[in-house]
Structure formats: C-alpha cells, structure tokens
Design a protein around this motif. Structure first.
Motif, PDB file in Angstrom:
ATOM      1  N   PHE A 280     -10.133   1.306   3.609  1.00  0.00           N
ATOM      2  CA  PHE A 280      -9.018   2.180   3.231  1.00  0.00           C
ATOM      3  C   PHE A 280      -7.919   2.140   4.290  1.00  0.00           C
ATOM      4  CE2 PHE A 280      -6.699   6.132   3.269  1.00  0.00           C
ATOM      5  CZ  PHE A 280      -6.394   6.324   1.936  1.00  0.00           C
ATOM      6  N   SER A 281      -8.298   2.301   5.551  1.00  0.00           N
ATOM      7  CA  SER A 281      -7.267   2.399   6.594  1.00  0.00           C
ATOM      8  C   SER A 281      -6.577   1.058   6.809  1.00  0.00           C
ATOM      9  CB  SER A 281      -7.859   2.936   7.893  1.00  0.00           C
ATOM     10  OG  SER A 281      -8.915   2.134   8.344  1.00  0.00           O
ATOM     11  N   ALA A 283      -5.892  -1.128   4.582  1.00  0.00           N
ATOM     12  CA  ALA A 283      -4.925  -1.286   3.495  1.00  0.00           C
ATOM     13  C   ALA A 283      -3.718  -0.375   3.709  1.00  0.00           C
ATOM     14  CB  ALA A 283      -5.602  -0.978   2.150  1.00  0.00           C
ATOM     15  N   ALA A 284      -3.962   0.906   3.984  1.00  0.00           N
ATOM     16  CA  ALA A 284      -2.871   1.867   4.125  1.00  0.00           C
ATOM     17  C   ALA A 284      -1.984   1.510   5.315  1.00  0.00           C
ATOM     18  CB  ALA A 284      -3.435   3.282   4.278  1.00  0.00           C
ATOM     19  N   LEU A 296      -0.725   0.437  -3.851  1.00  0.00           N
ATOM     20  CA  LEU A 296      -2.084   0.051  -3.480  1.00  0.00           C
ATOM     21  C   LEU A 296      -3.067   0.843  -4.322  1.00  0.00           C
ATOM     22  CD1 LEU A 296      -1.598   0.295   0.405  1.00  0.00           C
ATOM     23  CD2 LEU A 296      -1.302  -1.725  -1.039  1.00  0.00           C
ATOM     24  N   LEU A 297      -3.797   0.162  -5.193  1.00  0.00           N
ATOM     25  CA  LEU A 297      -4.715   0.841  -6.104  1.00  0.00           C
ATOM     26  C   LEU A 297      -6.161   0.618  -5.703  1.00  0.00           C
ATOM     27  CD1 LEU A 297      -3.399   0.118  -9.721  1.00  0.00           C
ATOM     28  CD2 LEU A 297      -3.324   2.269  -8.463  1.00  0.00           C
ATOM     29  N   ILE A 298      -6.910   1.716  -5.664  1.00  0.00           N
ATOM     30  CA  ILE A 298      -8.361   1.623  -5.550  1.00  0.00           C
ATOM     31  C   ILE A 298      -8.892   1.299  -6.940  1.00  0.00           C
ATOM     32  CG2 ILE A 298     -10.488   2.910  -5.088  1.00  0.00           C
ATOM     33  CD1 ILE A 298      -8.830   4.685  -3.165  1.00  0.00           C
TER      34      ILE A 298
ATOM     35  N   PHE B 273      -4.406   9.379  -2.079  1.00  0.00           N
ATOM     36  CA  PHE B 273      -5.175   9.646  -0.863  1.00  0.00           C
ATOM     37  C   PHE B 273      -4.320   9.323   0.360  1.00  0.00           C
ATOM     38  CE2 PHE B 273      -8.448   8.705  -4.057  1.00  0.00           C
ATOM     39  CZ  PHE B 273      -9.306   9.777  -3.880  1.00  0.00           C
ATOM     40  N   PHE B 274      -3.919  10.352   1.095  1.00  0.00           N
ATOM     41  CA  PHE B 274      -3.198  10.116   2.341  1.00  0.00           C
ATOM     42  C   PHE B 274      -4.100  10.250   3.558  1.00  0.00           C
ATOM     43  CE2 PHE B 274       0.525  11.093  -0.302  1.00  0.00           C
ATOM     44  CZ  PHE B 274       1.232   9.942  -0.038  1.00  0.00           C
ATOM     45  N   SER B 275      -5.232  10.918   3.407  1.00  0.00           N
ATOM     46  CA  SER B 275      -6.100  11.134   4.556  1.00  0.00           C
ATOM     47  C   SER B 275      -6.726   9.831   5.019  1.00  0.00           C
ATOM     48  CB  SER B 275      -7.210  12.115   4.193  1.00  0.00           C
ATOM     49  OG  SER B 275      -8.210  12.081   5.180  1.00  0.00           O
ATOM     50  N   MET B 276      -6.638   9.570   6.323  1.00  0.00           N
ATOM     51  CA  MET B 276      -7.285   8.387   6.882  1.00  0.00           C
ATOM     52  C   MET B 276      -8.799   8.530   6.889  1.00  0.00           C
ATOM     53  SD  MET B 276      -5.390   5.911   7.532  1.00  0.00           S
ATOM     54  CE  MET B 276      -3.728   5.896   6.914  1.00  0.00           C
ATOM     55  N   ILE B 298      -4.025   4.421  -2.816  1.00  0.00           N
ATOM     56  CA  ILE B 298      -4.075   4.465  -1.360  1.00  0.00           C
ATOM     57  C   ILE B 298      -2.668   4.817  -0.878  1.00  0.00           C
ATOM     58  CG2 ILE B 298      -4.406   3.109   0.745  1.00  0.00           C
ATOM     59  CD1 ILE B 298      -6.342   1.319  -0.871  1.00  0.00           C
ATOM     60  N   GLY B 299      -2.552   5.867  -0.089  1.00  0.00           N
ATOM     61  CA  GLY B 299      -1.241   6.334   0.354  1.00  0.00           C
ATOM     62  C   GLY B 299      -0.600   5.359   1.330  1.00  0.00           C
TER      63      GLY B 299
END
Lengths: 334, 334
Positions: A280-281, A283-284, A296-298, B273-276, B298-299
């Motif tokens: 997740f991180s 990608a973000a 960005l899609l899960i 989702f913005f939370s890391m 994904i934010g």
C-alpha cells in the motif's frame, strides 16, 4: 449490529472473519450457515510461493499447522489465502446462499475468512502445486459468494478461472470508462493477467500489451495480446521505457512492481493492483513521489456477475482456455 | 530510460528512490538538482507513532540512525516518511523545479524518496512531536513537488496543511462524481480528516459524517461536519451500525480500519484509504469476503493544484484553521 460471519470469530473478538487471528471451525452449523465437504484447496499464488520458499518440502506441515492454529488457511506472512471446491453437505434452514446438498461448488471468497478443518493430514498433496487435494469441511454463510461448478469445464480448470474472476470483471469496468485506451498487463501470461487482457479487449481497449518476465512466458500469451513485451516488472526504467498505457493492471505475484506500473501509466490513467504482494505505502508514496496524477485501485475480488463473465471468456476464447489448461498440466507435472 | 531521481539510488540498483534501501545524500548537486537547507521535518503520523511506541525516549537516536543508514528518513517498519521545510540553497542550471535560492519551501513528496543528511544531531528536538527542528540538507529534482510557503500563514501551520493536501483534493474529485452523496470520514478530527470533510462539503456532499474515537476528538470537529459519531474505527459493527455512506474516507493512523470502512459503504460507493497503516490485503480480501461492490482507492498524495486547494480551504474556513492551530499548540505542549 450483525457482522457477516461474526459468530465464528474466536479472537480478537469483534473483528470480521478475515481480520481474525482464529476462527471456530466446528462442523455443527447455525441456521443460516452451510457446511461443505472440501475436496480441494487452491492456494493463492503469492501465499504458495512464500510457503515453498520458506518451508521447502515441509510446506505440507506448515499448511496443516496454519489451518489447525487459525481455523482457516490464512498465510500469516502474505495475509492471503486462496479458495476451495467441495460438495455441499448440509444447508441450514435459514441459509440465504442458493445451494443445495450435493452441489459441487467453488467458494469465490478468500480462504482467509472461511472456517476450515482438515481431516486427512493432506496425505494426497505432494506440496509442489497450489492445488491441494484434501478432505475436510468448511463453513459458509449468507454473504459468502459461491459458484456451482459448470458441467462443461474440468472442475480444476473452472476453479483456476473462478479464483481470479474479479480481475477481468474490474478491468473491463475500468477500461470501459476510457475512450480507446491502451491497456498494459504486468504478468500478462498468468491466470488473472491473461483473463484481464481478453476482458480489456472486449471492453474497448484499442491496444493491449502483455508484460512478461521472459520469452517462455511471452510465448504463452501471444495471440491473446496485441503486443508482448519481455521486461522485469520490478524495473521501472525497463517497463516505462517500452510501455505507455492508460490502464495498467498488475497481476505479478512478486513484490516491488508498484513503481513500474505507475511510471508506465499516463496522467489521468488508472493502475489496478490485483497482486496480493502489493505494498500500500509503496503505491501511495510512489505516485506522490512521481507527481503522477493516476488513480490507484485496490483490486476488489468481488463484482456482481464476475464468475459468469470469467467462465464466459474462457469458453469463448480458445487461446485462453489452452493457456489455463497448459498451466494446470504444468502444475500437475511440476 | 531516465528514472526520476534514479541517480541518487545506491541500493538496490535500478529501483526508484522511494523503493531504495539507501540513497546518496551527497551535497554536491547535478545540473538538474536543487539543494535545500533543511529547517524542520514533519514526520508522518503513523511513522512517529510507531517510533515513539518502539523506542520511547530514544526516538531521536533511532531517527538519526535511520537517516544515517538510508540517506533518507524512511521508517523501515511503517514504510512511510513525512515532509520537510527549508530554504533553497543552490539551484542547478538545468533544474526544472520553479524555485530560487532563498525561497522557503515545503516538499510535497515523501521523505521516503528525498535524499537527506542531518548535521546537528537533532539537538533541538525533544522527541515528543512529529515536528522535528533540525539542520541539514536535502536534494530535490525536477519531478519533486515543492510549494513555496505562503506569507500569510505560520510556516508550521502551512507545513501541517501541505503534508496532507492530497486528501482533500482526491476526496473532492471522488465526491463530485456522485449525486448528493453522504460522505463519512473515519478519523474526521485529524488533519487530513478535517480537510477532507470540508472538501467533501464543497464538492457537493449532501451530508458529512465525522467518525471520532472519543468525545474529546468529537468536540474538535463539531461545526466542520454535519454529524459527529463517536465509535472505534477498528470495530466494523460499531461503525456500520451507525454510518452508511456513499464515499468513506479513511484517515485514521492505526491499523485495522479497512473492514469498518467497507462495511459502512453502500454498494456502488467508494472507500478512499489515506492512512499509511492500511493493509492492501485486508482491504482487497475484506471487500471480496463481504461481497461488497465498492471501489477501493489508494490515496495518491498528488493531484494537480492540491497544495493551493488545501491552503485555500484553511484560509476560508475559520474552524479548520483553528483545529490545525490547536493541534500545533498541543504538539508543542506535549
């Protein structure tokens, strides 16, 4: 408030079954539950790879240990599971799942949230394939998604298709939002990847590009994509130097493909991450760090009608069916 | 192919700076680079929380150790970083970043991809706040996003706003796609959460709901949301029993909020989702396991114009400005 499957959560209390450390896999069912006699598990590719690499030939013991400890096949390292096929054994009087005793079904929700107990010590599994023949039972509830296996396809083929049927459905939905898009699929020769390529074309992609790690994989997918590129999906420069897409679909089951996918996607485009190895991180923060205005899609594994759509693509596309059949033969031979 | 910032990657070779284990933070700049004299780091909330919990009063040593080992402030546990403010010291002749020597700027990309060297041993930081006064230098390149700090706002306030400015921008974009949506923000009283609430209202939300962990947090956000709900965002039943939204924004910096967010979101809705602290697999498998037809985003921290938009919201909304100012006072007092 009622929580789907919450009754089976042992610890920690109050979470959903997927988040639980341990589920109750007792065979006695509540009025809204269904018990299935399990015939085969299909482990998630990322999970199987991690288990093989970490445990080698002792992978069978590790799977047995996980299922006994957690009441479900939920790999604690990858966080992923897989799915199962089996025969419906008992249906509670209040069950909303549309199955009958004797139906051969596949669950389309993850093993990470399905109460499971194994009864045969996995004696028939050699530990060399994601497909695990077994005997045991599993518990389903009303919000489980399950598909009755079709008569016209080998059950193992159908299972392999159903396992990844969320990918082509979501890919098609996203592709249809763009006008004449180019669609790239990292890991295009895999199961979810090849289905996504065919789905993208059907949803209006003007050009599809499969990215494969080597020539052997590239050969599998020729005919299913308009272009095949051999490149390491973990290498942003190698991928983005040769691929520019409006929609990029990540189906590679190894970590570290986020940045290549983002860099290969045009501004205004979308990256869909189906790989359970996605960070997740990464990608973000990767998109932010590249000042990339991409969505960005899960990859949500559920869309209405996803199972029927994926089976339909396989029925209608001989090359896709052959790719799946060849993968199954290789699984059995390896 | 040219990879943004790739020259500064020491290991592993070939990845982007954010994915690298170690960057080269040598002060001498290449023609397209910019060197900044760093005055203050703003650690990512999830990173700071993890560092405090794991290292307590030795958190300063741990930050120094990470920056020395990695050439960047990249928390190896959370995968997150933060941002910095500083004064532009030298601009290479081919730099495309629009800054001049003497500009006081904030970087809007993560510290996880910014070459950084500290020179003062963090002597002025007491380890009790995410805001870390320091001396050192950082290297920027053309695809870094940096904002010149505005004259009319306290630099620390501006930094706190810019740190989370991707959240209101993306929230507004998503909300605008729905007709009269209800928008829920988990962690609505935090920085990204409160900005997202105000942005949602401005983008057409007919109703905004802030979900807060306790009454003290709820009190902070009253007036900025149409409704405030006190509930544990990690508890799916507690949240979904009281909140039903078309768009749900996750701004809580603790793990385990994925399922509550999904369960609170109507079919056809979107979770951002913005939370890391978000788990990719928990989100993907959770939605599948609930048969929830929701879009999972994904934010991405970057959208064109995000900095100006967030600063504009704070200028135009006294309650938002007061919430940020109060958080800064609390940070300094704690």
């Amino acid at each position: 408030m009622w929580v789907p499957g919450g009754r089976r959560v042992l610890e920690p209390v109050g979470v959903l079954p997927q988040a639980a450390w341990r589920l109750d896999a007792e065979p006695e069912i509540a009025p809204d539950e269904v018990r299935v006699r399990v015939e085969r598990l299909n482990l998630d590719a990322a999970s199987f790879r991690q288990l093989r690499e970490a445990h080698g030939d002792r992978v069978r013991d590790e799977v047995l240990r996980i299922v006994a400890a957690r009441g479900k096949m939920h790999n604690p390292v990858t966080g992923s599971g897989g799915m199962l096929i089996g025969v419906v054994e008992e249906v509670g009087p209040e069950a909303t799942l549309r199955v009958r005793p004797g139906d051969r079904i596949a669950t389309l929700v993850s093993l990470t949230l399905t109460p499971l107990r194994l009864a045969d010590g996995l004696a028939r599994w050699d530990g060399r394939s994601e497909q695990v023949p077994c005997d045991g039972h599993a518990i389903l509830h009303g919000r489980t998604v399950a598909a009755v296996l079709p008569d016209d396809l080998d059950p193992r083929l159908a299972l392999a298709v159903l396992d990844v049927c969320g990918a082509p459905a979501l890919t098609a939905r996203v592709v249809a939002r763009y006008s004449r898009p180019t669609v790239a699929v990292l890991g295009g020769s895999g199961k979810s990847g090849s289905l996504s390529l065919v789905a993208a074309k059907g949803a209006g992609a003007v050009r599809t590009v499969a990215v494969c790690p080597d020539e052997a994989e590239a050969a599998r997918v020729r005919g299913l994509a308009d272009e095949v590129v051999v490149a390491d999906a973990r290498d942003p420069a190698a991928v983005a130097g040769r691929v520019r897409a409006d929609v990029t679909v990540v189906c590679v089951d190894v970590p570290g493909c986020e940045h290549a996918a983002i860099l290969a996607t045009a501004d205004g485009g979308t990256v869909i991450f189906f790989s359970m190895a996605t960070s997740f991180s990464a990608a973000a923060l990767g998109a932010e760090g590249l000042a990339a205005d991409v969505t960005l899609l899960i990859g949500n594994g559920y869309l209405p009608g996803h199972a029927e759509m994926a089976l339909g693509l396989v029925r209608a596309t001989p090359g896709l069916r052959e790719l799946f059949a060849a993968r199954l033969r290789a699984d059995c031979a390896s």
